[in-house]
Structures are given as C-alpha cells and as structure tokens.
Enzyme design. Sequence first.
Site, PDB file in Angstrom:
ATOM      1  N   ARG A 105       3.131  -7.138   6.315  1.00 57.60           N
ATOM      2  CA  ARG A 105       3.916  -5.891   6.256  1.00 57.60           C
ATOM      3  C   ARG A 105       5.335  -6.283   6.623  1.00 57.60           C
ATOM      4  O   ARG A 105       5.587  -6.751   7.738  1.00 57.60           O
ATOM      5  CB  ARG A 105       3.355  -4.846   7.231  1.00 57.60           C
ATOM      6  CG  ARG A 105       4.294  -3.671   7.402  1.00 57.60           C
ATOM      7  CD  ARG A 105       3.672  -2.494   8.092  1.00 57.60           C
ATOM      8  NE  ARG A 105       2.757  -1.796   7.198  1.00 57.60           N
ATOM      9  CZ  ARG A 105       2.339  -0.555   7.374  1.00 57.60           C
ATOM     10  NH1 ARG A 105       2.750   0.148   8.411  1.00 57.60           N
ATOM     11  NH2 ARG A 105       1.504   0.004   6.531  1.00 57.60           N
ATOM     12  N   HIS A 132       3.607  -0.089  -1.699  1.00 52.63           N
ATOM     13  CA  HIS A 132       2.481  -0.028  -0.751  1.00 52.63           C
ATOM     14  C   HIS A 132       1.171   0.027  -1.565  1.00 52.63           C
ATOM     15  O   HIS A 132       0.496   1.038  -1.607  1.00 52.63           O
ATOM     16  CB  HIS A 132       2.641   1.221   0.129  1.00 52.63           C
ATOM     17  CG  HIS A 132       1.816   1.210   1.377  1.00 52.63           C
ATOM     18  ND1 HIS A 132       1.003   0.158   1.731  1.00 52.63           N
ATOM     19  CD2 HIS A 132       1.671   2.148   2.362  1.00 52.63           C
ATOM     20  CE1 HIS A 132       0.403   0.443   2.885  1.00 52.63           C
ATOM     21  NE2 HIS A 132       0.790   1.633   3.281  1.00 52.63           N
ATOM     22  N   GLN A 135      -2.349   1.159  -0.132  1.00 52.73           N
ATOM     23  CA  GLN A 135      -2.447   2.610   0.037  1.00 52.73           C
ATOM     24  C   GLN A 135      -2.927   3.264  -1.256  1.00 52.73           C
ATOM     25  O   GLN A 135      -3.782   4.151  -1.252  1.00 52.73           O
ATOM     26  CB  GLN A 135      -1.063   3.163   0.412  1.00 52.73           C
ATOM     27  CG  GLN A 135      -1.043   4.664   0.630  1.00 52.73           C
ATOM     28  CD  GLN A 135      -1.810   5.071   1.875  1.00 52.73           C
ATOM     29  OE1 GLN A 135      -1.569   4.530   2.949  1.00 52.73           O
ATOM     30  NE2 GLN A 135      -2.744   6.014   1.746  1.00 52.73           N
ATOM     31  N   ASP A 222       5.348  12.019   1.157  1.00 52.71           N
ATOM     32  CA  ASP A 222       5.477  10.942   2.146  1.00 52.71           C
ATOM     33  C   ASP A 222       6.619  11.354   3.072  1.00 52.71           C
ATOM     34  O   ASP A 222       7.403  12.267   2.763  1.00 52.71           O
ATOM     35  CB  ASP A 222       5.802   9.637   1.392  1.00 52.71           C
ATOM     36  CG  ASP A 222       5.819   8.395   2.284  1.00 52.71           C
ATOM     37  OD1 ASP A 222       5.420   8.476   3.460  1.00 52.71           O
ATOM     38  OD2 ASP A 222       6.241   7.328   1.776  1.00 52.71           O
ATOM     39  N   CYS A 261       0.041   9.578   2.753  1.00 50.55           N
ATOM     40  CA  CYS A 261      -0.405   8.267   3.263  1.00 50.55           C
ATOM     41  C   CYS A 261      -0.506   8.239   4.781  1.00 50.55           C
ATOM     42  O   CYS A 261      -1.227   7.419   5.334  1.00 50.55           O
ATOM     43  CB  CYS A 261       0.548   7.182   2.775  1.00 50.55           C
ATOM     44  SG  CYS A 261       2.248   7.410   3.350  1.00 50.55           S
ATOM     45  N   ARG A 289      -8.735   3.581   3.362  1.00 56.42           N
ATOM     46  CA  ARG A 289      -7.963   2.337   3.528  1.00 56.42           C
ATOM     47  C   ARG A 289      -8.927   1.216   3.885  1.00 56.42           C
ATOM     48  O   ARG A 289      -8.817   0.094   3.387  1.00 56.42           O
ATOM     49  CB  ARG A 289      -6.902   2.504   4.632  1.00 56.42           C
ATOM     50  CG  ARG A 289      -5.761   3.450   4.294  1.00 56.42           C
ATOM     51  CD  ARG A 289      -4.917   2.948   3.137  1.00 56.42           C
ATOM     52  NE  ARG A 289      -4.373   1.622   3.401  1.00 56.42           N
ATOM     53  CZ  ARG A 289      -3.284   1.375   4.136  1.00 56.42           C
ATOM     54  NH1 ARG A 289      -2.587   2.379   4.655  1.00 56.42           N
ATOM     55  NH2 ARG A 289      -2.846   0.142   4.327  1.00 56.42           N
TER      56      ARG A 289
HETATM   57  N1  NVA Z   1       7.084   5.319   3.283  1.00 57.99           N
HETATM   58  C1  NVA Z   1       6.507   5.085   4.587  1.00 57.99           C
HETATM   59  C2  NVA Z   1       5.060   4.758   4.488  1.00 57.99           C
HETATM   60  C3  NVA Z   1       4.370   4.529   5.797  1.00 57.99           C
HETATM   61  C4  NVA Z   1       2.948   4.119   5.633  1.00 57.99           C
HETATM   62  C5  NVA Z   1       7.269   3.974   5.271  1.00 57.99           C
HETATM   63  O1  NVA Z   1       7.598   2.983   4.623  1.00 57.99           O
HETATM   64  O2  NVA Z   1       7.544   4.091   6.463  1.00 57.99           O
HETATM   65  N1   CP Z   2      -0.408   4.655   5.652  1.00 59.93           N
HETATM   66  C1   CP Z   2      -0.150   3.569   6.412  1.00 59.93           C
HETATM   67  O1   CP Z   2       0.091   2.476   5.895  1.00 59.93           O
HETATM   68  O2   CP Z   2      -0.236   3.782   7.741  1.00 59.93           O
HETATM   69  P1   CP Z   2       0.232   2.786   8.892  1.00 59.93           P
HETATM   70  O3   CP Z   2       1.713   2.704   8.839  1.00 59.93           O
HETATM   71  O4   CP Z   2      -0.284   3.414  10.163  1.00 59.93           O
HETATM   72  O5   CP Z   2      -0.402   1.452   8.644  1.00 59.93           O
END
Ligand code: NVA
Ligand code: CP
Length: 313
Positions: A105, A132, A135, A222, A261, A289
């Site tokens: 990540r 992502h 997801q 989101d 998500c 997930r």
């Molecule tokens: N768009 C959000 C998704 C979190 C799972 C982010 O990147 O923070």
């Molecule tokens: N949806 C998602 O990826 O959640 P986290 O940021 O908690 O991993």
Amino acid sequence: MTAPRHFLDIDRLDGRTLRGILDLAASIKRSLHPNHRKPLLKGRTLAMIFEKPSTRTRVSFEVGMLQLGGHVVILTDEGTQLGRGETFADTARALSRYVDAIMIRTNDHAKLMELAHNATVPVINGLTDHSHPCQLMADIMTYEEHRGSIAGRTVAWSGDTSNVACSWAHAAVRFGFRLRLASPAELRPGPLLAWAAREGGDVSFTTSPHEAVTGADLVVTDTWFSMGVAEGASREQLLAPYRVDEALMALAKPDALFMHCLPAHRDQEVAAGVIDGPQSVVWDEAENRLHAQKGILAWCIGSQAVERRMSVA
Ligand code: NVA
Ligand code: CP
C-alpha cells in the site's frame, strides 16, 4: 523462469482471468466450513509494505494468509531501510529471496511498479494513489452475491473520482457493466475515460449526480479526502452536491444497493440514513475483502494444481 503472477490493476488482466479469480474466491469462501478447509498456501509467506494506514486491508490479508496455512511479515517505512532511502527495486530483489509474495500500500503508484518490475515473486496492489483493485474484486463479489451477474447492470458513482473510482472504471470495462461517474468538472478523469472508450467500455462522466444515479442498480461513493489529500473547506463545498443522501438514493432503482469501500464519513460523502440503511451492503463488502483476497493470493502464489483442486471443491 516464468514471470510472476502480479495483481497490479484490474485493467492489466483480462476478463476471463478476473472471473477465474472470483470463482476461486467463491470456492474458497464456501470451503470455510471446517470439513472443507484446505491449507492452500501452507508454509508460504506474504510480506506487506504499508506506507499508509489501513484497517481492512491489513487485517483481511493477514487473516486470509493464516486461514490458507501461511503467514505474513509486516513492513513500514519507519521500521525498514525504505525509510532511509533504500530503493523499491533493491527492496524487491531482497524480499524476493525470503517471501512468496509482496503486498504494498503506497502513496505513489510508481513505487508499486518499481517493486513489480524488480521482484521475482508476485506483487499485489493493496491501494495506491491511482487505484485499489483488491477492493473492486470484493465489490464485484458482493454485488453478485446479492443480485447476480453484474454484466449489463448500471453502476452510479457520486463523489470524488478517487483511486477506488478508477478501479470501478477498470472493472466496468473488464466485467461488462455501465459506469456513470458523477463528480465536479474539475475532477473529471480524462485519461481514464479515454482508456475506457478505447477499450470499448461504457464509462461516462457527468457533473449531475441525479443524472448518474437515476435508474442505477448500484450506487457507490468514497471519502472526499483520500489519504494524502489535504483537508479543506473548498473541497468540501465542491463535493457537497455529490453526497449520497436518501433523496439521491431514491432516484436509483427500488432494489438498488449502496456500497462504500470504507472508512466512511457519515454526513459528509454519505448520509447516515443511507450507509446504515436497508440498501447498504457495506459490511458484506468489508467481509468480502477477506474472501476475494484469498482468491487473489491463491491465484498469485498457488499453483495451477491448487486452482484445479478448488474448482472441484
Ligand atoms: N480513496 C480512499 C480509499 C481508502 C480505502 C483513500 O485512498 O484514502
Ligand atoms: N477499504 C480499505 O481499503 O480499507 P482500509 O484502508 O482500512 O484498508
């Protein structure tokens, strides 16, 4: 040596492969019953690199590996030489000598690609600033569990055109559904729309959330402030008309579902009455997930023999 099976983005895989991973995930989910449990990844190790916070991704990958008989090593910038400037290329080369796959990540999609180009084991995208894909595998699985095939359906997105929205567009093309993205003109994802058009997909953009949501089978949103995006009143004002509230949701089909998500910000991008209401499937989505990623892990790390075993489970 054969190339590793990376899971980098939905647009990099063909529809048949993606469908195969979802079938594998569904098969593994069914096999959760103790009598059918199979340690498909016994003795295998997944390294997970986190440059950003996570609840679902971290826990679902760790629990998924444990349930498949493997284990994980968790790495952060601060606790590793990455934090002192070691390159992702060198990190990939070293980790490939210890582990069977790497999940990352990161705040920069280029780092994911550098890792993948230099790793000799599979690399999995656990979220970047661009996309992502894990997801989306969970989201497609969730929609289909509730409503059957997503092919030919209409999905409406209202809100920021975030990394998750990008993966929704990739999924629309690969799984054959219509995606209507509603967002302010300033956030129009031009290159993504051009890609979808070139691929023959049905992905459209509008500044009207009402136009996007009317008659939709599924409504998705989101956060307005993805990790790394600065908080600010002007962005909040820009996105306020795109909040998914009860009035907007009422424009979708009566049996439409709502997805997010997570993490969610009630009464910012979504009204509490929608996310906590009867059309919301966000907790099934969060659970999936775990299952979807077990399919991804088995596909990336497991052998074809593993896939054959599961397809007859
Ligand atoms: N768009 C959000 C998704 C979190 C799972 C982010 O990147 O923070
Ligand atoms: N949806 C998602 O990826 O959640 P986290 O940021 O908690 O991993």
